[in-house]
Every structure is written in C-alpha cells, then in structure tokens.
Motif scaffolding. Structure first.
Motif, short mmCIF file in Angstrom:
data_model
loop_
_atom_site.label_atom_id
_atom_site.label_comp_id
_atom_site.label_asym_id
_atom_site.label_seq_id
_atom_site.Cartn_x
_atom_site.Cartn_y
_atom_site.Cartn_z
N HIS A 218 52.55 81.79 -102.09
CA HIS A 218 52.14 81.12 -100.85
C HIS A 218 53.18 80.07 -100.49
CE1 HIS A 218 49.40 79.40 -97.85
NE2 HIS A 218 48.61 80.44 -98.06
N GLU B 164 40.46 84.44 -94.78
CA GLU B 164 40.71 83.29 -95.67
C GLU B 164 40.54 81.99 -94.90
OE1 GLU B 164 43.29 80.23 -97.70
OE2 GLU B 164 43.27 80.95 -95.64
N GLU B 165 40.91 82.02 -93.61
CA GLU B 165 40.90 80.76 -92.84
C GLU B 165 39.50 80.34 -92.44
OE1 GLU B 165 43.31 78.94 -92.94
OE2 GLU B 165 45.20 80.03 -92.82
N HIS C 123 46.32 86.52 -97.44
CA HIS C 123 45.57 86.87 -96.22
C HIS C 123 46.51 87.03 -95.03
CE1 HIS C 123 46.02 82.70 -94.58
NE2 HIS C 123 46.16 82.44 -95.86
N ASP D 100 51.82 81.40 -93.56
CA ASP D 100 50.60 81.09 -94.32
C ASP D 100 49.82 82.38 -94.54
OD1 ASP D 100 48.13 80.28 -95.23
OD2 ASP D 100 47.68 78.97 -93.52
N GLY D 101 49.75 82.82 -95.79
CA GLY D 101 49.02 84.05 -96.12
C GLY D 101 49.88 85.29 -95.98
N HIS E 141 42.81 78.24 -101.21
CA HIS E 141 43.42 79.58 -101.34
C HIS E 141 42.43 80.54 -101.96
CE1 HIS E 141 47.35 78.03 -100.30
NE2 HIS E 141 47.20 77.06 -101.18
MN MN Z 1 46.81 80.47 -96.74
#
Ligand code: MN
Ligand code: GLV
Ligand code: MN
Length: 418
Positions: free
Chosen positions: A198, A134-135, A89, A100-101, A366
């Motif tokens: 990731h 995603e978050e 993401h 992150d992502g 995830h």
């Molecule tokens: Mn993530």
C-alpha cells in the motif's frame, strides 16, 4: 516447472501501464477518481480487472460479497494447501487518487503473473485478492469484514451508502444476492499468511528518504452516524429563541470534536466528513441533521472511550439546543499488531534489493486489519509524494511502485515456500 530459486522480479512497465489504465476509470475532469463500491465506475474497474486476469491465464472467482480472488492455474499439487494471499481494493473515496488500494491489487496481480510465467517451485499457492468496499461506503473495510466476521442479513439490510441508497438495493441492481452475501465468511484454515502492499498515505518515508515501510500495526477504527432531530419551521417567522434547529446542534458537535479527541489521547483522531440536512432549503430551519463520525486510536479501549465521549457530548448538546439525538455506530474494527516474522521477511527482501527501509505504524485503516484476525499478516508501504492521499494529488514515484512490488514478490515467494 522450474525448480530454480533464482530471484524473480516484476515487470515494472506492465505494472505501471496497469496503474495508468485503472487510473483512467472513473476519472473526473479535475483528475480525481470516483469509484465508489458498486457504482458504474466500480463495475467497469472490476470488469477491467477480470479481463486482465483472463489475459494472463489466471482464474478469478467472485465471492458472495463481491471480493475477487485470483489464482494461477499451474500448480494443482499445492492448490489444496493453505494459501498466501495478497491484495487490497480498487474502490476509491469520492474525488480520490489512483494509488490507494489500486497499487496493492495490481502489484499482487503482477506478482501472480510472474509466478505463472516463471512457475517457480512453491509449497503453497499464492492468490491475489481485491476486497469489496474498503473505503466503507456501506461499512468500514466491508469485504474483508465479511471474510473475517460475516454479516447477518439484518445487518446487511440496514446498511446505507453516502448517497442515502440502501446497500441491499444497490447490490441487487448490480446482480448481487443477499443470501450469498450473508453466507460469505472465510475459513481461516484455508489461509497461510497475507501481505498487502500500500502507499503510506503520510509523509514519514519521504521525509526519511526511505524506499520501503515495514508496517508494525494498524490503529483501531470506529465510526457511525449521529442524528439530531429538531423541528422544521419557517426561517423568517420563527424567533431565534423559539427554534429547535437540528443543524445548529450538529454544528456544536463538530466544533467539540477536536476536544473530544484530545481529551482521550494525543494520538486519537476524530473526523466528521459528511453532514446531511433535511429538508435542505435555505428558508427552512433544519429539522434533521446527520453527521458521520470516524474515530481512531491505537488501543481498542480508547476507541470505546472516544465513542462514549461522543455520545456524552452529543447528548449534552441536544439538551442545550432542545433537540433529540440518536446514534448508529458500526462495530469497532480492532487494532492489529502485524506479524513479526513477516516483518522480518519484508526487511530481508528490502535489504537484499539494497533498499532503505524503516518500521512504522499505520494510521489509515486497511483490509489487512481484518485479515490479521484470520492469519499471520504483513504490510509493505511505499512513499507518498508530499504525504498526500484521499485526494486527486495522491502520487507515488514509479520507481517506488516497482520497488514495492518487488519486495512484495520476494515476500510472497518466501511465504509460499517451507
Ligand atoms: Mn487503501
Ligand atoms: C481507508 O482509507 C481508511 O483509512 O478509512
Ligand atoms: Mn483509502
């Protein structure tokens, strides 16, 4: 087309340049990224990503919920075969980090570029994917949840974001169509396997001095909002024993949460990250207080116990403080065990590149959690410096970025061949 089985490698500097470029979109003065899904910065990041795909001659399609699926254009022979997907993401938490992502999306894009450039003989297509939200501004692992289970129109219409905005309004303002969002769901027959790269977001790999994490499974994830309704009154004239203060009740719940977690298991975690108060004035007793709860455990049953314990404790607190309490929980996302054979493929790829690896579970959620319900799924972790994540300090060494992307490329190529 090349029929060579020589090992491909990613273009490390190109991947690093992409991470830096994406890391500048939505970057605040303190270095944190604010790229909430469907925000202006998220839109800018999506447009940038589509531009990078076009420059590479890759085809990108946007589905009804805003997930972006990218394909190479060269292999018509395999295009109809169940595909190998890889991605993550590009939305962030508020004041989040650049890895992150983003790493998983850009590494998958880089793998696709290398496949497009070298045209290795593959038996099935490889696709890069960027999952929406995603978050969980609107719903945990929103885009991949749509692919795995779909959302009804009623569900979509009831979703609100951190800022109190209705998903339906924000989505419409960015050109989204609620009917198309409702129709979004992926046919598992179109998927062969999925793999996500990731950052670890914890300290284990760094402490072990290992390069690669082979993820064994992902914890179950529950969440929702607990709302206490009291009575707004004058802060100066209402005696302390005659108040129905919603925020005091919410505070009692927050204080009780660590014990809620430890009463269920040693590894259970419960977090409240947002508290909102109405009417929100220093001289008014709060009439309404809403707190989010995020709770996780490796076993679904124990996530259910966490939820019922939160309900029991909140009801008891509401009674004690003379307020009412309401609950709005999301559907629990089940835990997954990741595919053993893909784990072995990742291990073999790491070993062939003389990288040190170890197996570990993921405490973070995830999109792979949802994708594992559709097809055999694996995850690769790379070390996080100081184990930091969901903060501006989130960082991973460039060599680890490149190593992780190479292990991802080897794994994708292996899964795309019979
Ligand atoms: Mn993530
Ligand atoms: C996503 O980062 C999550 O674990 O909630
Ligand atoms: Mn995250």
């Amino acid at each position: 087309m090349s029929t060579s089985t020589a090992r491909l490698s990613v273009n490390g500097p190109r991947l690093v340049a992409d991470l830096k470029a994406l890391g500048s979109i939505g970057c605040g003065p303190g270095g944190g990224l604010d790229r909430t899904s469907f925000s202006a910065a998220d839109g800018e990041a999506r447009a940038w990503l589509l531009g990078r795909c076009a420059e590479a001659g890759l085809r990108a399609e946007v589905d009804g919920i805003g997930n972006i699926v990218v394909s190479p254009d060269y292999d018509a022979r395999t295009a109809a075969q169940p595909a190998v997907w890889s991605g993550s993401h590009i939305d962030t938490v508020p004041n989040g980090g650049a890895f992150d992502g983003a790493l998983g999306v850009l590494a998958a894009l880089e793998c696709l570029r290398r496949i497009q450039e070298e045209r290795p003989a593959l038996d099935r297509p490889v696709r890069a994917v960027m999952f929406t939200d995603e978050e969980g501004n609107y719903a945990h692992l929103f885009g991949s949840s749509a692919l795995a289970r779909g959302f009804s129109r009623t569900e979509l219409e009831s979703l609100t974001g951190r800022d109190g905005d209705r998903f339906a309004d924000t989505f419409a303002a960015t050109g989204g169509d609620l009917d198309a969002a409702t129709a979004t769901k992926l046919d598992p027959a179109t998927l062969h396997a999925t793999v996500e790269l990731h950052i670890e977001q914890g300290p284990t790999l760094e402490q072990l001095g290992h390069d690669i994490g082979v993820v064994t499974g992902i914890v179950a994830l529950g969440g929702g909002v607990v709302s206490f309704r009291g009575r707004a009154d004058h802060a100066g004239t209402t005696p302390m024993n005659q108040r129905r203060d919603a925020l005091t009740a919410a505070g009692a719940l927050l204080v009780a949460l660590p014990e809620v977690a430890s009463s269920v298991s040693e590894r259970a975690v419960v977090t409240s990250g947002i508290v909102t108060v109405e009417p929100g004035s220093a001289n008014v007793i709060p009439g309404l207080a809403r707190v989010t709860v995020d709770f996780r455990e490796a076993e679904t049953d124990l996530v259910d116990v966490l939820q019922t314990t939160i309900v029991d404790v909140a009801r008891e607190i509401a009674l004690r403080y003379g307020v009412q309490v309401e609950f709005d929980f999301e559907v629990t996302i089940p835990p997954v065990r990741l595919d053993a054979s893909i784990q072995a493929t990742i291990e073999a790829a790491a070993a062939a590149r003389e990288l040190l690896y170890s197996s570990l579970p993921s405490g973070a959620g995830h999109d792979s959690q949802n994708m594992a319900q559709l097809a055999p799924t694996g995850m690769i972790f790379v070390p996080s410096i100081d184990g930091r994540s969901h903060c501006p300090e989130e960082n991973t060494a460039w060599i680890d970025v490149e190593n992780g992307a190479n292990v991802l490329l080897d794994t994708l190529v292996s899964l795309a061949r019979d």
